[in-house]
Design an enzyme around this catalytic site. Structure first.
Site, mmCIF file in Angstrom:
data_model
loop_
_atom_site.group_PDB
_atom_site.id
_atom_site.type_symbol
_atom_site.label_atom_id
_atom_site.label_comp_id
_atom_site.label_asym_id
_atom_site.label_seq_id
_atom_site.Cartn_x
_atom_site.Cartn_y
_atom_site.Cartn_z
ATOM 1 N N ASP A 105 0.865 -1.170 0.000
ATOM 2 C CA ASP A 105 0.000 0.000 0.000
ATOM 3 C C ASP A 105 0.909 1.230 0.000
ATOM 4 O O ASP A 105 1.902 1.259 0.742
ATOM 5 C CB ASP A 105 -0.876 0.027 1.253
ATOM 6 C CG ASP A 105 -1.917 -1.078 1.267
ATOM 7 O OD1 ASP A 105 -1.643 -2.175 0.732
ATOM 8 O OD2 ASP A 105 -2.999 -0.850 1.821
ATOM 9 N N LYS A 166 -7.763 2.928 -3.008
ATOM 10 C CA LYS A 166 -8.190 3.048 -1.616
ATOM 11 C C LYS A 166 -8.739 4.450 -1.380
ATOM 12 O O LYS A 166 -8.207 5.429 -1.896
ATOM 13 C CB LYS A 166 -7.013 2.810 -0.666
ATOM 14 C CG LYS A 166 -6.526 1.388 -0.603
ATOM 15 C CD LYS A 166 -5.362 1.245 0.375
ATOM 16 C CE LYS A 166 -5.735 1.568 1.795
ATOM 17 N NZ LYS A 166 -4.602 1.334 2.735
ATOM 18 N N LYS A 195 -10.105 -1.193 -2.014
ATOM 19 C CA LYS A 195 -9.887 -1.499 -0.605
ATOM 20 C C LYS A 195 -10.387 -0.323 0.221
ATOM 21 O O LYS A 195 -10.045 0.826 -0.054
ATOM 22 C CB LYS A 195 -8.404 -1.750 -0.320
ATOM 23 C CG LYS A 195 -8.098 -2.012 1.175
ATOM 24 C CD LYS A 195 -6.624 -2.232 1.411
ATOM 25 C CE LYS A 195 -6.309 -2.348 2.898
ATOM 26 N NZ LYS A 195 -4.860 -2.528 3.157
#
Length: 237
Positions: A105, A166, A195
């Site tokens: 990430d 995200k 996500k």
């Protein structure tokens, strides 16, 4: 919308059945060796999708999770996003991959985006994708962006080759919500998933995010979610 992302407003899962969607997160700066080992073992015991840990703990966690089927995720340019150089980011991404992580990430350069430096914004992300060879998830910090900047951030990230979009890096930026998830799901190309991240504390909240189309939930409150014991007082990042 990505064909790999299914939005099902009627999705019904028990609290325990949310575990395979949860990336079990532990990024406390004072976490000890014993605590990180315990965190990895919790991920196995409860069937979480992944253990999300700082890169400095990857050797320990990768060793614990080898052969279990639980993935190992890490993050860079985080928790304060957009502070690393692109070269530093790529070098750290390569090291994270070498240490055995399955996913990364990353924070993105919000300031560059707001300055109209679109090519630099895209290349900063693409450099991580190339250097790591791993699925990359971008933390887009949606509440900090104008409508036009949101559209640009999503498109540029996908052009850079990301695997996941995200909504935010943590609850300090945004509490994950169905509206933000839905926004990303509607714009995700085929093969790109979403996500949700940011103060996910309860089973009902997690289920609502999955119903909105999220494929993964990033939270440090996984145990509270899967036992349906989380409430507004639960700590979660």
């Amino acid at each position: 919308m990505s064909e790999t992302t299914v939005v099902d407003a009627e999705l019904n899962l028990t609290p325990a059945e949310l575990a395979p969607y949860i990336q079990h997160t532990r990024i406390d700066p004072d976490a000890t060796l014993d605590e990180m080992v315990a965190h990895a073992r919790e991920a196995v015991t409860h069937g979480f999708n992944a253990a999300m840990v700082p890169a400095s703990w990857l050797p320990v966690v990768v060793s614990e999770l080898r052969g279990t089927g639980v993935q190992v995720a890490s993050a860079l340019d985080f928790p304060t996003v957009g502070v690393m150089t692109s070269a530093g980011k790529a070098a750290e991404a390569a090291e994270i991959a070498r240490l055995g992580a399955d996913q990364i990430d990353i924070g993105v350069q919000i300031g560059w985006l707001k300055s109209g430096r679109y090519d630099d914004f895209r290349e900063d992300i693409a450099g991580v994708v190339r250097a790591s060879g791993l699925p990359v998830k971008v933390m887009l910090e949606l509440p900090l962006l104008t409508d036009a900047e949101k559209e640009a951030a999503v498109e540029l990230s996908m052009e850079a080759g990301v695997a996941f979009l995200k909504n935010a890096s943590s609850g300090q930026i945004e509490t994950a919500n169905p509206a933000s998830v839905g926004y990303l799901v509607e714009r995700a190309r085929e093969g790109v998933r979403v996500k949700a991240s940011g103060s996910i504390k309860t089973y009902r909240q997690g289920l609502a995010l999955l119903r909105a189309g999220a494929s993964l939930l990033g939270t440090s409150a996984g145990l509270s979610i899967i036992t349906d014991t989380g409430d507004d007082s639960t700590t979660s990042y």
